[in-house]
Structure formats: structure tokens, C-alpha cells
Design an enzyme around this catalytic site. Structure first.
Site, mmCIF file in Angstrom:
data_model
loop_
_atom_site.group_PDB
_atom_site.id
_atom_site.type_symbol
_atom_site.label_atom_id
_atom_site.label_comp_id
_atom_site.label_asym_id
_atom_site.label_seq_id
_atom_site.Cartn_x
_atom_site.Cartn_y
_atom_site.Cartn_z
ATOM 1 N N CYS A 59 0.814 -1.317 -0.093
ATOM 2 C CA CYS A 59 0.120 0.195 0.138
ATOM 3 C C CYS A 59 0.878 1.268 -0.076
ATOM 4 C CB CYS A 59 -0.888 -0.085 1.127
ATOM 5 S SG CYS A 59 -2.146 1.480 1.417
HETATM 6 N N1 LIG Z 1 -4.238 2.074 -1.354
HETATM 7 C C1 LIG Z 1 -3.231 1.195 -1.451
HETATM 8 C C2 LIG Z 1 -3.368 0.042 -2.138
HETATM 9 C C3 LIG Z 1 -4.183 -0.969 -1.079
HETATM 10 C C4 LIG Z 1 -4.154 -2.416 -1.708
HETATM 11 C C5 LIG Z 1 -4.902 -2.959 -2.589
HETATM 12 N N2 LIG Z 1 -6.379 -2.469 -2.375
HETATM 13 C C6 LIG Z 1 -4.690 -4.335 -2.803
HETATM 14 O O1 LIG Z 1 -5.656 -5.212 -2.288
HETATM 15 O O2 LIG Z 1 -3.865 -4.661 -3.305
HETATM 16 C C7 LIG Z 1 -2.138 2.026 -2.108
HETATM 17 O O3 LIG Z 1 -1.775 3.272 -1.860
HETATM 18 O O4 LIG Z 1 -1.043 1.319 -2.637
#
Ligand SMILES: N[C@@H](CCC[C@H](N)C(=O)O)C(=O)O
EC number: 5.1.1.7
Length: 239
Positions: free
Chosen positions: A65
Site C-alpha cells: 500500500c
Molecule cells: N491504497 C493502496 C493499495 C491498497 C491495496 C489494494 N487494495 C490491494 O488489495 O492490493 C495504495 O496506496 O497502494
């Protein structure tokens, strides 16, 4: 339970510093029944080693993330931090009270997908589909066309007018105002697609999200620079 609320370009997070159940993660993320966020960032200090895990709003775990790790780095006073994640060790550099940089610990794997628009499947620790569109995305259409992927990949739509623009749909959340890892995936897709050759410095791409800018820089490693804002802290009563 102690918590800190933060966001990177409106992609919002609750940082916690202990283990809690999946049910409590989901409650904490709930915008009506809890505090509300796109992801919970769980950061546990194990004798000076910071072990970080990311949990989507629906309770699924994410391996990376980008906006979240910048927010976590912003929370600490130190300029340089090192975080252990499911995708490897992430190094962060706090540039000032707003901007934080981090390096991607993974070598991207990029594959072209067959779709009516140029589309790439990009693995950078977590999974993304990057679609080159012409203007603001029609999310009903896109989520319909990619329905088989929605539970496993994040969908990034990008287009270039006078600038690179990006819009995000995240696995485990839905529409978000920004996605840090998705923006790195988008830069990888642009490099792969060679589109950046016409856009000045091809190793440095700035994407415009709905409310601000995120830059991705290709050096020895891939770096991202963008804002990270701490907005609140407090105590949440786990029942
Ligand atoms: N908001 C995040 C990504 C979050 C993870 C994504 N929803 C997943 O499940 O891979 C970012 O800023 O990278």
C-alpha cells in the site's frame, strides 16, 4: 486501542499498533459503525523491527500500500525508516511535513492484456490492471468488463491530455481517491507502452489524481514521492 488516522491524496488509513481480529478490522474501517478508512495499517514494533500489514476495508489483506506506507513514515519523527512488509523491506525518506518518498522492494512484472484499449497486467507486490483510456473512466463499464478480476486486482485507468491523469478502483474497497501502488503500476505500464517518450523526462512521471499529484521515478530502483497527512489520533473502544 490507540489509533492514528491519515491520508495520502484522500486514500485514507487507520494506523494501529497491535493485533486485532479480522472482525475488528472490518468494524474499524466501517464509515458508519467504526471510524472509516480504505485500509487499516497494522504496524507492530518487534524489538525495533517494524512489521507492517495492510488490510482492505472488506478485511482482505493487501501485500502493498503505497499511500499507506508514506503515511506511516510521516507518523514517525525520523527522516529515514525501514518497514518489513509482505512485499519485502520498504525504505522511506521523509522529505518534509507533507512529502514522503519510498522505494519499491519488488521488480515489476508487466504483461499486456487483450482488451479493446491498451491494457497491462502489472505485478509490483500487489496486483494491478492498468487501462489506457481517453478521458474520465466509465466505471460501470470498466467494472463490468473486468468483473472476473475485481476480487484479485486493483484497476487503474490512466489517460494523457496536457498531463497524465489516474483514477483508481481498489480490490477490497471499490473506488478510492488515489492508489499509491496503482500509480507505480501505471508508470510501469507507461514505460512498457513507450508513451512517455513524447513526454519529456521519461524516467519521472507525475500523475494527477482527483485531488493532487503523485510522482514515480525510475532510478536504480523505482521511487514514489507524494503527500502523506496525519489528520487525527485517539482511542477506539474494541467491544
Ligand atoms: N491504497 C493502496 C493499495 C491498497 C491495496 C489494494 N487494495 C490491494 O488489495 O492490493 C495504495 O496506496 O497502494
Amino acid at each position: 486501542m490507540k489509533f492514528v488516522k491519515a491520508h495520502g491524496l484522500g486514500n485514507d488509513f487507520i494506523m494501529i499498533f497491535q493485533d486485532i481480529s479480522k472482525e475488528d478490522m472490518i468494524l474499524l474501517s466501517d464509515r458508519k459503525l467504526g471510524i472509516g478508512c480504505d485500509q487499516v495499517i497494522q504496524n507492530i514494533n518487534n524489538n525495533g523491527q517494524y512489521n507492517v500489514r495492510f488490510w482492505n476495508q472488506d478485511g482482505s489483506e493487501a501485500n502493498l500500500c503505497g499511500n499507506g506506507i508514506r503515511c506511516l513514515a510521516q507518523y514517525y519523527d525520523r527522516v529515514i525508516n525501514k518497514f518489513h512488509t509482505n512485499s519485502g523491506i520498504i525504505h522511506t525518506v521523509k522529505l518534509n511535513n507533507e512529502q514522503v518518498a519510498f522505494s519499491l522492494p519488488v521488480i515489476p512484472v508487466i504483461k499486456q492484456m487483450s482488451y479493446k484499449l491498451p491494457t497491462y497486467d502489472v505485478h509490483i507486490g500487489n496486483e494491478h490492471i492498468v487501462i489506457f483510456i481517453n478521458n474520465e473512466p466509465d466505471w460501470d463499464q470498466i467494472t463490468h468488463d473486468f468483473q472476473d478480476y475485481l476480487s484479485i486486482k486493483n484497476i487503474m485507468c490512466i489517460w494523457h491530455d496536457k498531463q497524465w491523469n489516474i483514477r483508481s478502483w481498489e480490490r477490497g474497497v471499490g473506488r478510492t481517491l488515489a492508489c499509491g501502488s496503482g500509480t507505480i503500476a501505471a508508470a510501469c505500464a507507461v514505460w512498457e507502452n513507450n508513451k512517455s517518450l513524447t513526454l519529456g523526462n521519461k524516467d519521472n512521471i507525475t500523475f494527477h489524481t482527483e485531488i493532487g499529484e503523485l510522482s514515480v521515478i525510475k532510478k536504480k530502483q523505482i521511487w514514489q514521492i507524494g503527500p502523506a497527512n496525519i489528520v487525527a489520533n485517539g482511542n477506539f473502544k474494541l467491544i
